[in-house]
Design an enzyme around this catalytic site. Structure first.
Site, PDB file in Angstrom:
ATOM      1  N   ASP A  61       4.275  -0.953 -24.578  1.00  0.00           N
ATOM      2  CA  ASP A  61       5.211  -0.509 -23.384  1.00  0.00           C
ATOM      3  C   ASP A  61       4.076   0.145 -23.093  1.00  0.00           C
ATOM      4  O   ASP A  61       3.634   1.471 -23.203  1.00  0.00           O
ATOM      5  CB  ASP A  61       6.073   0.375 -23.109  1.00  0.00           C
ATOM      6  CG  ASP A  61       6.656   1.625 -22.221  1.00  0.00           C
ATOM      7  OD1 ASP A  61       6.070   0.750 -21.048  1.00  0.00           O
ATOM      8  OD2 ASP A  61       7.919   2.017 -22.086  1.00  0.00           O
ATOM      9  N   ASN A  88      -4.463  -6.473 -16.201  1.00  0.00           N
ATOM     10  CA  ASN A  88      -3.668  -6.801 -14.103  1.00  0.00           C
ATOM     11  C   ASN A  88      -2.288  -6.500 -14.841  1.00  0.00           C
ATOM     12  O   ASN A  88      -1.221  -7.181 -14.357  1.00  0.00           O
ATOM     13  CB  ASN A  88      -3.673  -8.760 -15.729  1.00  0.00           C
ATOM     14  CG  ASN A  88      -2.332  -9.068 -14.768  1.00  0.00           C
ATOM     15  OD1 ASN A  88      -2.810 -10.072 -13.264  1.00  0.00           O
ATOM     16  ND2 ASN A  88      -1.303 -10.101 -15.540  1.00  0.00           N
ATOM     17  N   TYR A 155       3.761   1.502  -3.303  1.00  0.00           N
ATOM     18  CA  TYR A 155       2.848  -0.034  -3.869  1.00  0.00           C
ATOM     19  C   TYR A 155       0.991   0.262  -3.528  1.00  0.00           C
ATOM     20  O   TYR A 155       0.093   0.800  -4.265  1.00  0.00           O
ATOM     21  CB  TYR A 155       3.342  -1.437  -3.526  1.00  0.00           C
ATOM     22  CG  TYR A 155       2.756  -2.293  -3.803  1.00  0.00           C
ATOM     23  CD1 TYR A 155       2.732  -2.489  -5.303  1.00  0.00           C
ATOM     24  CD2 TYR A 155       1.832  -3.314  -3.187  1.00  0.00           C
ATOM     25  CE1 TYR A 155       1.532  -3.712  -6.261  1.00  0.00           C
ATOM     26  CE2 TYR A 155       0.875  -3.927  -3.367  1.00  0.00           C
ATOM     27  CZ  TYR A 155       1.602  -4.453  -4.976  1.00  0.00           C
ATOM     28  OH  TYR A 155       0.679  -5.764  -5.351  1.00  0.00           O
TER      29      TYR A 155
END
Length: 248
Positions: A61, A88, A155
């Site tokens: 995690d 990524n 975002y």
């Protein structure tokens, strides 16, 4: 401990997803040993099966700093150090302003930015003493710069924060020969397409000058270039990949 004098070691986060899988495969093809980190054990195993030799999987995690610390400690014990890190891992949570719950804001920042921050903290000490120019490549988003597209504001903020840290680390570690860059792709075919409604997806794709989304393999090739010796002289840059859609 393996002999790492000639073998380059890279970490790719989010290696179970479409973009991460393509990046990991390309770097293995380039001759690097790649450790793929992801929270999803099943998709990470699929990546390992597809790539085969040269790829190692670690389920972790990435939003948990102690778990990240443990993963990189294991990498240090097994490989002795690290030559490249590709941050990524990420997602796009789709609530829109002003109706974004506080927990979704926290989760968005944790997945996209905190994970990258934690990985850089743990990776940079492992790059010390390695030969050549060590590399960090962060996968950002064109959505941090194009405000005509659909991306939600939390975002955008997470990716803009990533790019600011890219520039800070590039300057901070320039004399130590650690090059840090961001790649900011526009629409790219990944499982994240699944979070969009069909009409939003088609509108976004139709705005691309080539009439189609980009492919993960294309982004992987840019990562490969930055990690190669040709990328040694690039640091502190945000490289926007969008087929010329947004030229200012």
């Amino acid at each position: 401990m393996q002999n790492t004098m000639t073998q380059k070691i890279a970490v790719v986060t989010g290696a179970g997803g479409g973009m991460g899988r393509a990046i990991a495969a390309k770097l293995v093809q380039d001759g690097l040993t790649v450790i793929g980190l992801d929270i999803a054990d099943d998709t990470l195993a699929e990546t390992a099966a597809l790539i085969g030799e040269g790829f190692e999987q670690v389920t972790v995690d990435l939003t948990d700093d102690s778990a990240v610390q443990g993963a990189f400690a294991k990498i240090a014990e097994t490989h002795g150090g690290l030559d490249a890190l590709v941050n990524n891992a990420g997602t796009c949570l789709m609530s829109d302003f002003p109706d974004i719950p506080a927990d979704e804001l926290s989760r968005q920042m944790a997945i996209n930015f905190n994970s990258m921050f934690f990985c850089c903290q743990r990776a940079i000490p492992l790059m010390s003493g390695r030969s050549g120019v060590r590399k960090i490549v962060n996968i950002s988003s064109n959505g941090a710069y194009n405000f005509d597209v659909f991306d939600p504001p939390h975002y955008r903020a997470s990716k803009a924060a990533m790019d600011t840290l890219t520039k800070d680390l590039a300057r901070r570690y320039a004399e130590e020969k650690i090059a840090v860059n961001s790649i900011a792709p526009a629409m790219t075919t990944t499982p994240l397409f699944g979070v969009l409604t069909e009409d939003v997806l088609q509108k976004a794709i139709s705005a691309m000058p080539h009439g189609h989304a980009m492919e993960p393999s294309q982004i992987a090739s840019w990562v490969s270039f930055l990690i190669s010796e040709a990328g040694d002289i690039s640091s502190g840059n945000v490289i926007v990949l969008n087929q010329g859609r947004d030229v200012h």
